[in-house]
Write a protein that holds these residues in place. Structure first.
Motif, PDB file in Angstrom:
ATOM      1  N   ASP A  86       0.796  -1.218   0.000  1.00  0.00           N
ATOM      2  CA  ASP A  86       0.000   0.000   0.000  1.00  0.00           C
ATOM      3  C   ASP A  86       0.833   1.274   0.000  1.00  0.00           C
ATOM      4  N   ALA A  87       2.124   1.183   0.269  1.00  0.00           N
ATOM      5  CA  ALA A  87       2.934   2.388   0.419  1.00  0.00           C
ATOM      6  C   ALA A  87       3.971   2.596  -0.683  1.00  0.00           C
ATOM      7  N   THR A  88       4.110   1.659  -1.607  1.00  0.00           N
ATOM      8  CA  THR A  88       5.148   1.814  -2.619  1.00  0.00           C
ATOM      9  C   THR A  88       4.667   1.454  -4.009  1.00  0.00           C
ATOM     10  N   MET A  89       5.279   2.071  -4.991  1.00  0.00           N
ATOM     11  CA  MET A  89       5.078   1.731  -6.389  1.00  0.00           C
ATOM     12  C   MET A  89       6.458   1.377  -6.923  1.00  0.00           C
ATOM     13  N   VAL A  90       6.553   0.363  -7.741  1.00  0.00           N
ATOM     14  CA  VAL A  90       7.839  -0.075  -8.259  1.00  0.00           C
ATOM     15  C   VAL A  90       7.952   0.324  -9.725  1.00  0.00           C
ATOM     16  N   VAL A  91       9.060   0.978 -10.060  1.00  0.00           N
ATOM     17  CA  VAL A  91       9.387   1.322 -11.436  1.00  0.00           C
ATOM     18  C   VAL A  91      10.642   0.533 -11.793  1.00  0.00           C
ATOM     19  N   TYR A  92      10.583  -0.227 -12.884  1.00  0.00           N
ATOM     20  CA  TYR A  92      11.693  -1.095 -13.268  1.00  0.00           C
ATOM     21  C   TYR A  92      12.588  -0.426 -14.305  1.00  0.00           C
ATOM     22  N   ILE A  93      13.895  -0.681 -14.189  1.00  0.00           N
ATOM     23  CA  ILE A  93      14.906  -0.215 -15.129  1.00  0.00           C
ATOM     24  C   ILE A  93      15.757  -1.424 -15.482  1.00  0.00           C
ATOM     25  N   ALA A  94      15.987  -1.646 -16.772  1.00  0.00           N
ATOM     26  CA  ALA A  94      16.774  -2.805 -17.200  1.00  0.00           C
ATOM     27  C   ALA A  94      17.556  -2.470 -18.464  1.00  0.00           C
ATOM     28  N   PRO A  95      18.668  -3.170 -18.707  1.00  0.00           N
ATOM     29  CA  PRO A  95      19.470  -2.911 -19.898  1.00  0.00           C
ATOM     30  C   PRO A  95      18.698  -3.105 -21.203  1.00  0.00           C
ATOM     31  N   ASP A  96      17.721  -4.002 -21.206  1.00  0.00           N
ATOM     32  CA  ASP A  96      16.923  -4.217 -22.414  1.00  0.00           C
ATOM     33  C   ASP A  96      15.624  -3.415 -22.383  1.00  0.00           C
ATOM     34  N   GLY A  97      15.574  -2.385 -21.526  1.00  0.00           N
ATOM     35  CA  GLY A  97      14.391  -1.535 -21.424  1.00  0.00           C
ATOM     36  C   GLY A  97      14.345  -0.473 -22.505  1.00  0.00           C
ATOM     37  N   ASN A  98      13.311   0.359 -22.411  1.00  0.00           N
ATOM     38  CA  ASN A  98      13.099   1.433 -23.378  1.00  0.00           C
ATOM     39  C   ASN A  98      12.435   2.575 -22.621  1.00  0.00           C
ATOM     40  N   ASP A  99      12.984   3.770 -22.709  1.00  0.00           N
ATOM     41  CA  ASP A  99      12.410   4.893 -21.968  1.00  0.00           C
ATOM     42  C   ASP A  99      11.058   5.346 -22.508  1.00  0.00           C
ATOM     43  N   ALA A 100      10.610   4.786 -23.615  1.00  0.00           N
ATOM     44  CA  ALA A 100       9.270   5.072 -24.129  1.00  0.00           C
ATOM     45  C   ALA A 100       8.217   4.159 -23.480  1.00  0.00           C
ATOM     46  N   SER A 133       6.395   2.078 -20.097  1.00  0.00           N
ATOM     47  CA  SER A 133       5.863   2.554 -18.812  1.00  0.00           C
ATOM     48  C   SER A 133       6.833   2.370 -17.647  1.00  0.00           C
ATOM     49  N   GLY A 134       7.696   1.368 -17.703  1.00  0.00           N
ATOM     50  CA  GLY A 134       8.568   1.075 -16.570  1.00  0.00           C
ATOM     51  C   GLY A 134       7.874   0.303 -15.472  1.00  0.00           C
ATOM     52  N   LEU A 135       6.658  -0.126 -15.714  1.00  0.00           N
ATOM     53  CA  LEU A 135       5.877  -0.804 -14.686  1.00  0.00           C
ATOM     54  C   LEU A 135       5.926  -2.327 -14.799  1.00  0.00           C
ATOM     55  N   ALA A 136       6.605  -2.830 -15.831  1.00  0.00           N
ATOM     56  CA  ALA A 136       6.764  -4.275 -16.009  1.00  0.00           C
ATOM     57  C   ALA A 136       8.250  -4.625 -15.857  1.00  0.00           C
ATOM     58  N   PRO A 137       8.576  -5.733 -15.216  1.00  0.00           N
ATOM     59  CA  PRO A 137       9.977  -6.077 -14.972  1.00  0.00           C
ATOM     60  C   PRO A 137      10.744  -6.531 -16.212  1.00  0.00           C
ATOM     61  N   SER A 138      10.046  -6.954 -17.263  1.00  0.00           N
ATOM     62  CA  SER A 138      10.710  -7.385 -18.488  1.00  0.00           C
ATOM     63  C   SER A 138       9.850  -6.979 -19.688  1.00  0.00           C
ATOM     64  N   PRO A 139      10.450  -6.903 -20.871  1.00  0.00           N
ATOM     65  CA  PRO A 139       9.679  -6.513 -22.054  1.00  0.00           C
ATOM     66  C   PRO A 139       8.538  -7.490 -22.324  1.00  0.00           C
TER      67      PRO A 139
END
Length: 79
Positions: A25-39, A41-47
């Motif tokens: 209830d107190a946190t939201m997780v934003v994921y960053i990964a080498p195979d990510g894309n800044d376009a 959402s960042g809300l999924a751990p993998s593509p």
């Protein structure tokens, strides 16, 4: 760690009305990964299988995501 990707997650305070991955209830997780894309959402751990969404690629992308939420009034607490 065979087959695991390096994923860095930012724990953020609650954002009102945001579709997000909530660790609790107190946190939201934003994921960053080498195979990510800044376009993405960042809300999924993998593509996604379609390549339409997944983690962000950079810390700058995460910073900009937070700034957008703040500008829209959906994120009102400090990071």
């Amino acid at each position: 760690m065979n087959g695991l990707r390096f994923i860095s997650a930012l724990a953020l305070l609650p954002a009102v009305g945001v579709g997000a991955v909530w660790a609790d209830d107190a946190t939201m997780v934003v994921y960053i990964a080498p195979d990510g894309n800044d376009a993405w959402s960042g809300l999924a751990p993998s593509p996604s299988s379609t390549g339409a969404d997944g983690p962000l690629a950079t810390m700058e992308g995460a910073r900009d995501f937070i700034r957008r939420l703040k500008a829209e009034g959906r994120f009102v607490k400090p990071v």
